[in-house]
Scaffold this motif. Structure first.
Motif, mmCIF file in Angstrom:
data_model
loop_
_atom_site.group_PDB
_atom_site.id
_atom_site.type_symbol
_atom_site.label_atom_id
_atom_site.label_comp_id
_atom_site.label_asym_id
_atom_site.label_seq_id
_atom_site.Cartn_x
_atom_site.Cartn_y
_atom_site.Cartn_z
ATOM 1 N N THR A 113 0.814 -1.220 0.000
ATOM 2 C CA THR A 113 0.000 0.000 0.000
ATOM 3 C C THR A 113 0.848 1.270 0.000
ATOM 4 O O THR A 113 0.300 2.364 0.138
ATOM 5 C CB THR A 113 -0.933 0.027 1.218
ATOM 6 N N PHE A 124 -4.538 1.905 -1.887
ATOM 7 C CA PHE A 124 -4.981 0.538 -2.165
ATOM 8 C C PHE A 124 -5.582 0.533 -3.566
ATOM 9 O O PHE A 124 -6.665 1.053 -3.794
ATOM 10 C CB PHE A 124 -6.015 0.092 -1.124
ATOM 11 N N ALA A 126 -7.150 -0.705 -7.260
ATOM 12 C CA ALA A 126 -8.184 -1.635 -7.723
ATOM 13 C C ALA A 126 -7.556 -2.949 -8.183
ATOM 14 O O ALA A 126 -8.137 -4.028 -7.993
ATOM 15 C CB ALA A 126 -8.980 -0.993 -8.863
ATOM 16 N N ARG A 129 -7.148 -5.257 -5.280
ATOM 17 C CA ARG A 129 -8.384 -5.932 -4.888
ATOM 18 C C ARG A 129 -8.638 -7.138 -5.776
ATOM 19 O O ARG A 129 -9.010 -8.217 -5.290
ATOM 20 C CB ARG A 129 -9.569 -4.963 -4.963
ATOM 21 N N ALA A 169 -11.680 -0.718 -0.843
ATOM 22 C CA ALA A 169 -10.984 -1.929 -0.409
ATOM 23 C C ALA A 169 -11.786 -2.683 0.650
ATOM 24 O O ALA A 169 -11.840 -3.916 0.635
ATOM 25 C CB ALA A 169 -9.602 -1.576 0.131
ATOM 26 N N GLY A 172 -14.469 -4.458 -1.271
ATOM 27 C CA GLY A 172 -13.904 -5.460 -2.170
ATOM 28 C C GLY A 172 -13.296 -6.641 -1.454
ATOM 29 O O GLY A 172 -13.444 -7.787 -1.884
ATOM 30 N N LEU A 173 -12.602 -6.396 -0.349
ATOM 31 C CA LEU A 173 -11.990 -7.496 0.388
ATOM 32 C C LEU A 173 -13.051 -8.381 1.022
ATOM 33 O O LEU A 173 -12.907 -9.612 1.059
ATOM 34 C CB LEU A 173 -11.046 -6.947 1.456
ATOM 35 N N SER A 176 -14.359 -10.584 -1.601
ATOM 36 C CA SER A 176 -13.375 -11.554 -2.101
ATOM 37 C C SER A 176 -13.217 -12.765 -1.193
ATOM 38 O O SER A 176 -12.573 -13.737 -1.571
ATOM 39 C CB SER A 176 -12.012 -10.874 -2.257
#
Length: 279
Positions: A113, A124, A126, A129, A169, A172-173, A176
């Motif tokens: 990061t 962070f 894309a 991610r 993030a 998205g995290l 995921s």
């Protein structure tokens, strides 16, 4: 049980040499499955500081996964910081700035990061991610962690600018399949679920060795993951007799996300959050 030891902000070049042996002894005694170092291994990214950090890591018998922090890029050489910010880190610590560790029980994805264009504020991307999602899809272990230097959320007293891309993030995290995010940077210990992304548990480590303690003792975190989704986070703090347990937080992962299992005892000089309010 799966055991991960979380170190951060060692800052060789501005560290307590007397704490190195006790810290290494405690790491050996705890015998973790993995040691994660979430950035700032050096104070000014100088060669001798990286060599000191490398010698310290070489004395850890467990596997080590590390990511760089903003202090691991040259502050006093703008040309190097913009063009080759991670050259010394790659040479002395790891050629990969975003390493991955996998086992039957555990997958950990490192995310770099550091933003060389902004000394303190992280970024962070894309693409990061997407990479995290791809790794977890290929290695769907029972316990899935992301390691980065800059925290995804700041408390009101942090005094530093939040990381760019942090809000995206968080969402998205969680999508995921990430369960836990390990970070450092603020030199403060904290842990808690995120209301905006209940599938994520954010765990911040204080500084393991730095003299810049910011009101806390030098410390590190130990994560013990048990069958059934129970997680114990123990903060070990430095004292006159080395490192010892100072605070414990207990969490349970349920269908709706992370829940605090019971009130956690708080040691003087260490911070604990009931919940982290990510946005």
């Amino acid at each position: 049980m799966t055991r991960v030891l979380h170190l951060s902000d060692l800052h060789f070049g501005r560290s307590h040499p007397a704490l190195e042996a006790p810290l290494l002894a405690m790491i050996a005694e705890l015998a973790p499955d993995l040691v994660v170092v979430s950035g700032d291994l050096t104070q000014r990214a100088r060669v001798e500081q990286f060599r000191h950090a490398r010698a310290f890591l070489d004395r850890i018998s467990a596997p080590v996964l590390s990511v760089p922090g903003n202090h691991d890029t040259p502050l006093d050489n703008l040309f190097q910081r913009l063009l080759t910010p991670f050259r010394r880190y790659r040479r002395h610590i790891n050629r990969e700035t975003e390493p991955v560790f996998t086992s039957e029980a555990l997958t950990v994805v490192g995310v770099n990061t550091v933003n060389p264009l902004a000394w303190q504020q992280g970024r962070f991307r894309a693409s990061a991610r997407a990479r995290v999602a791809r790794v977890f899809r290929d290695h769907p272990a029972p316990l899935r962690l992301v390691a980065l230097h800059h925290p995804l959320e700041h408390g009101p007293d942090a005094g530093k600018r939040p990381m760019r891309g942090a809000s995206a993030a968080l969402a998205g995290l969680a999508e995921s399949g990430a369960q836990i995010v390990l970070s450092g940077h603020l030199h403060r210990s904290a842990s808690g679920p995120v209301r905006a992304a209940p599938g994520l548990l954010l765990i911040e480590a204080g500084t393991g060795l730095s003299t810049r303690q910011r009101g806390e003792d030098n410390s590190f975190n130990l994560l013990d993951w048990e069958a059934g989704g129970a997680l114990r986070v123990t903060t070990y703090a430095a004292g006159q007799n080395g490192f010892a347990p100072a605070a414990v937080s207990l969490f349970h992962r349920a269908e709706g996300g992370w829940l605090r299992a019971e009130p956690a005892p708080r040691a003087e000089g260490l911070r604990d959050r009931e919940a982290i309010t990510g946005t």
